[in-house]
Write an enzyme that holds these catalytic residues in place. Structure first.
Site, PDB file in Angstrom:
ATOM      1  N   SER A  47      -2.299   4.603   0.212  1.00  0.00           N
ATOM      2  CA  SER A  47      -2.754   3.216   0.311  1.00  0.00           C
ATOM      3  C   SER A  47      -1.550   2.286   0.290  1.00  0.00           C
ATOM      4  O   SER A  47      -0.419   2.724   0.518  1.00  0.00           O
ATOM      5  CB  SER A  47      -3.729   2.903  -0.828  1.00  0.00           C
ATOM      6  OG  SER A  47      -4.380   1.676  -0.599  1.00  0.00           O
ATOM      7  N   ASN A  48      -1.768   1.016   0.036  1.00  0.00           N
ATOM      8  CA  ASN A  48      -0.681   0.032  -0.041  1.00  0.00           C
ATOM      9  C   ASN A  48      -1.119  -1.069  -1.005  1.00  0.00           C
ATOM     10  O   ASN A  48      -2.289  -1.130  -1.375  1.00  0.00           O
ATOM     11  CB  ASN A  48      -0.370  -0.513   1.366  1.00  0.00           C
ATOM     12  CG  ASN A  48      -1.561  -1.243   1.953  1.00  0.00           C
ATOM     13  OD1 ASN A  48      -1.934  -2.317   1.500  1.00  0.00           O
ATOM     14  ND2 ASN A  48      -2.191  -0.645   2.961  1.00  0.00           N
ATOM     15  N   PRO A  49      -0.181  -1.938  -1.433  1.00  0.00           N
ATOM     16  CA  PRO A  49      -0.515  -2.891  -2.512  1.00  0.00           C
ATOM     17  C   PRO A  49      -1.191  -4.184  -2.062  1.00  0.00           C
ATOM     18  O   PRO A  49      -1.176  -5.167  -2.804  1.00  0.00           O
ATOM     19  CB  PRO A  49       0.839  -3.208  -3.144  1.00  0.00           C
ATOM     20  CG  PRO A  49       1.877  -2.715  -2.212  1.00  0.00           C
ATOM     21  CD  PRO A  49       1.243  -1.992  -1.079  1.00  0.00           C
TER      22      PRO A  49
END
Ligand code: C5P
Length: 245
Positions: A47-49
């Site tokens: 995923s990513n932030p």
């Protein structure tokens, strides 16, 4: 039924002397927000932030301007905004299905979501045990949702976001061309105060022909306002720009 506090907020917003213009009355607006999660097994994902704040701001601004809004969001720590349809998804494939369905009758689609470029080629139904030594994960590209919408664009206004660390304007213009987007808002993840999760943003509006405008660092809500001003101007039958806020 909505919470009494939400109803009071909505009523006060309507009565406020600074209530936004209702220039999107009757327009369907679809906004994607947040990250996607690409599961490798039931407990591990890529995923990513992305915080979702930018997309939520666009959805709330569109709602306050009278639009019929669908917000499709990945996992974020933000409550469902009132006064719109909210679809919670996890993976890029789920995001694509929800956005494509909602986009059928839409006048404006804003792809704010930070879609993972890849997903696991095979997703295990069982938690994978730890093994000694290196592990190889096979990834396969996710579909490009904005490009897919761009292939059957019609009268829809398509807006994307892009994050670049270098050659931003050229790369964003090429993306807008390739995806057939009306314009792209370019973010700089390495600039102070504009990183993932902040309340402000400093973006550059980039058109497919490479023309661009640097906007000042402002709140995400103000970026949303300017974005929708630009998008509304491109709706069929609109010839005059909306009045300044
Ligand atoms: O990741 P990229 O820089 O290509 O993203 C540019 C735009 O395309 C963003 O608006 C993003 O939401 C959208 N996008 C998409 N589907 C993907 C990747 C990006 O719709 N698989």
């Amino acid at each position: 039924m909505s919470e009494p506090g939400d109803i009071a907020d909505a009523a006060l917003a309507l009565l406020s002397p600074t209530a936004p213009v209702r220039d999107l009355e009757g327009v369907r607006v679809v906004v994607s927000a947040g990250p996607t999660r690409e599961y490798l097994d039931p407990v591990r994902f890529i995923s990513n932030p992305s915080s979702g704040k930018m997309g939520f701001a666009v959805a709330e601004e569109a709602r306050d301007r009278g639009a019929d809004v669908t917000l499709v969001t990945g996992p974020v720590n933000l409550p469902d905004p009132v006064g719109m349809r909210v679809v919670r998804i996890e993976s890029a494939l789920e995001l694509r299905d929800a956005v494509v369905e909602a986009a059928h009758a839409a006048g404006i689609v804003v792809m704010t979501a930070a879609v993972a470029d890849y997903r696991a080629a095979t997703q295990s139904g069982e938690k994978q045990a730890k093994v000694a030594g290196d592990v190889t994960v096979h990834l396969t590209p996710n579909p490009d949702i904005l490009a897919q919408l761009g292939q059957e664009k019609g009268d829809r206004v398509l807006v994307g976001f892009a994050m670049e660390t270098h050659a931003g304007v050229e790369r964003a213009a090429l993306k807008a061309q390739r995806k057939n987007a009306d314009f792209i808002l370019l973010n700089y993840p390495t600039r102070e105060g504009t990183a993932f999760g902040g309340d402000d943003n400093q973006v550059t509006l980039v058109r497919p022909d490479g023309s661009h405008e640097d906007w000042p660092r402002v709140s995400k809500r103000e970026v949303a306002r300017r974005l929708l001003d630009e998008a509304a101007r491109r709706l069929p039958g609109r010839v005059t720009p909306p009045p300044p806020h």
